[in-house]
Design a protein around this motif. Structure first.
Motif, PDB file in Angstrom:
ATOM      1  N   ASN A 115      41.662  36.561  16.974  1.00  0.00           N
ATOM      2  CA  ASN A 115      42.780  36.641  16.572  1.00  0.00           C
ATOM      3  C   ASN A 115      43.546  38.257  16.631  1.00  0.00           C
ATOM      4  O   ASN A 115      44.173  38.553  16.715  1.00  0.00           O
ATOM      5  CB  ASN A 115      42.945  37.171  15.053  1.00  0.00           C
ATOM      6  N   SER A 139      30.494  37.855  10.828  1.00  0.00           N
ATOM      7  CA  SER A 139      28.719  37.941  11.788  1.00  0.00           C
ATOM      8  C   SER A 139      29.570  37.613  13.282  1.00  0.00           C
ATOM      9  O   SER A 139      30.274  36.486  13.571  1.00  0.00           O
ATOM     10  CB  SER A 139      28.379  37.062  10.989  1.00  0.00           C
ATOM     11  N   ASN A 167      35.333  45.843   5.643  1.00  0.00           N
ATOM     12  CA  ASN A 167      34.329  45.541   6.192  1.00  0.00           C
ATOM     13  C   ASN A 167      35.585  44.385   7.505  1.00  0.00           C
ATOM     14  O   ASN A 167      34.821  43.668   8.173  1.00  0.00           O
ATOM     15  CB  ASN A 167      34.006  44.278   4.818  1.00  0.00           C
ATOM     16  N   ASP A 168      36.549  44.007   6.520  1.00  0.00           N
ATOM     17  CA  ASP A 168      37.992  43.734   7.677  1.00  0.00           C
ATOM     18  C   ASP A 168      38.535  44.122   8.778  1.00  0.00           C
ATOM     19  O   ASP A 168      39.336  45.401   7.936  1.00  0.00           O
ATOM     20  CB  ASP A 168      39.192  42.954   6.018  1.00  0.00           C
ATOM     21  N   GLY A 183      37.076  34.773  14.610  1.00  0.00           N
ATOM     22  CA  GLY A 183      37.822  34.959  13.604  1.00  0.00           C
ATOM     23  C   GLY A 183      38.566  36.190  14.644  1.00  0.00           C
ATOM     24  O   GLY A 183      39.719  36.568  14.034  1.00  0.00           O
ATOM     25  N   ILE A 184      38.072  37.261  14.833  1.00  0.00           N
ATOM     26  CA  ILE A 184      38.300  38.677  15.231  1.00  0.00           C
ATOM     27  C   ILE A 184      38.667  38.323  16.988  1.00  0.00           C
ATOM     28  O   ILE A 184      40.116  39.091  17.246  1.00  0.00           O
ATOM     29  CB  ILE A 184      36.779  39.960  15.296  1.00  0.00           C
TER      30      ILE A 184
END
Ligand code: ADP
Length: 394
Positions: free
Chosen positions: A332, A209, A279-280, A328-329
């Protein structure tokens, strides 16, 4: 010594961190994660700072049972003596409506969370359930909520106001609230330590999110999510900003009910819907690299969305001292950071290609850059724990 158990809840997941507070820094005593709540068997793992861990499965019927289970293990492992050894539980609660900041969980709080559940239908019911279950199982335990809207209380009124009839704002609470407050607050406090003098910060919290926040002198002055968590950037499987007048033609074209259309916009849209792959972002990027044009469009649209918000917020802030990538995005994906930053040269921002590959926290801009760009891991639970501690000692 105060011990505070902080919970971060998903529909079927339960994450926690247990903190001990003495006069100096809060210490993490344990962290844990439990999955598949409600299934026949839930996998869980609890880890301790000395490297020990506890990994197993157990049948866990609800979030209250998850808390009870983790509490038992912490007792067995000698981390908590008994219930009296725990000062409070703290929730990274989502939408508190007219309540903001850090509040005691009582009937009035739960009624207000219930009232605004239509604004956070995927989150508020889970927290309310956990609060009720824990209260019935452990009636003496103090429960405290820190709302994700809290950090955004400083956004000027003209920026939380939509162009709707004034009565909607006053009577129905149709206004921007903003979310991910604990993460944006953590980054604001961290940049204040790492880059003293940085007054104008844009934080990109990009993960499962996502939201972006403009921070001036440690206070939120704009954020991309609005009345609900659906607006702003398009997320992994949520639409983000969407033209409301498209709803009717879409419903007529496909024969959807309003609930079906909203379900698709909130569960099967964003990266997933646009790419048709996943969705990844990792998988969407892989597909794009292999020549999938739809996946490429999804990646390009996401990067363009992020760029647009940074530009808007640089205008609101009248300049930029620091740009942060977290989540996370954000932490990374060096590719995404590169794609976003390559269009920010007009701000005097220069990414350093080699530094951008770093896997730890730090600066990823060049020494010549007028804007310092950071890759920073967020720590939402530590903000909730500190707020709960302050609340109990105020
Ligand atoms: P949440 O918001 O659920 O806490 P996180 O902040 O942990 O989620 O982010 C999870 C997301 O990070 C995943 O959905 C995945 O898309 C993305 N992600 C993780 N690693 C990478 C990577 N190397 N490249 C692109 N995206 C990544």
């Amino acid at each position: 010594m105060d011990k505070i158990f902080v919970m971060n809840l998903g529909t079927t997941s339960f994450k926690f961190k247990l903190y001990a507070f003495d006069d100096t820094q809060p210490l993490v005593l344990a962290a844990g994660e439990l999955e598949s709540i409600g299934a026949a068997s839930s996998a869980y793992e609890i880890t301790y700072p000395d490297g020990r861990s506890h990994k197993d499965h157990a049948p866990i019927c609800d979030h209250g049972a998850a808390f009870a289970h983790c509490f038992c293990i912490l007792q067995q492992d000698g981390i908590l003596r008994d219930l009296d050894d725990l000062t409070a539980v703290g929730y990274k609660a989502v939408h508190g409506g007219n309540l903001s900041g850090t509040c005691l969980v009582d009937d009035a709080l739960m009624a207000e969370m219930e009232r605004v559940t239509p604004f956070a239908p995927a989150h508020n019911p889970i927290y309310l359930n956990a609060m009720r279950h824990i209260r019935s199982r452990f009636p003496k335990l103090t429960q405290v909520a820190r709302f994700e809207t809290s950090f955004h209380g400083s956004i000027p009124e003209n920026r939380v106001t939509y162009g709707v009839p004034y009565a909607w704002k006053e009577e129905a609470g149709i206004r921007r609230y903003g979310f991910h407050g604990s993460s944006h607050q953590y980054i604001s406090q961290t940049v204040a330590k790492l880059q003293p003098g940085a007054r104008k910060i844009v934080n990109c919290h990009l993960g499962g999110s996502s939201s972006i926040c403009a921070i001036l002198d440690g206070k939120s002055v704009a954020t991309s999510m609005g009345a609900t968590l659906q607006s702003g950037l398009f997320n992994n499987n949520r639409v983000g900003d969407f033209e409301v007048f498209c709803l009717k033609p879409v419903m007529e074209h496909y024969g959807y009910s309003l609930d079906e259309a909203l379900q698709i916009l909130s569960k099967q849209s964003g990266l997933l819907g646009l790419s048709g792959v996943s969705n990844d972002l990792r998988q969407v990027m892989e597909a794009a690299d292999a020549g999938n044009t739809q996946a490429q469009l999804a990646v390009d649209t996401l990067c363009d969305n992020i760029l647009g918000y940074i530009g808007m917020y640089a205008a609101y802030l009248n300049g930029l001292d620091a740009l942060v990538f977290t989540g996370g995005i954000g932490t990374n994906s060096h590719v995404l950071r590169q794609k976003v930053c390559e269009n920010l040269g007009y701000l005097g921002l220069r990414l350093d290609a080699e530094r951008n590959l770093r896997r730890d926290d730090g600066i990823i801009s060049s020494d010549q850059s007028k804007v310092t760009v950071w890759r920073l891991k967020t720590d939402e639970e530590s903000v909730v724990a500190a707020c709960v501690y302050d609340f109990l000692h105020q």
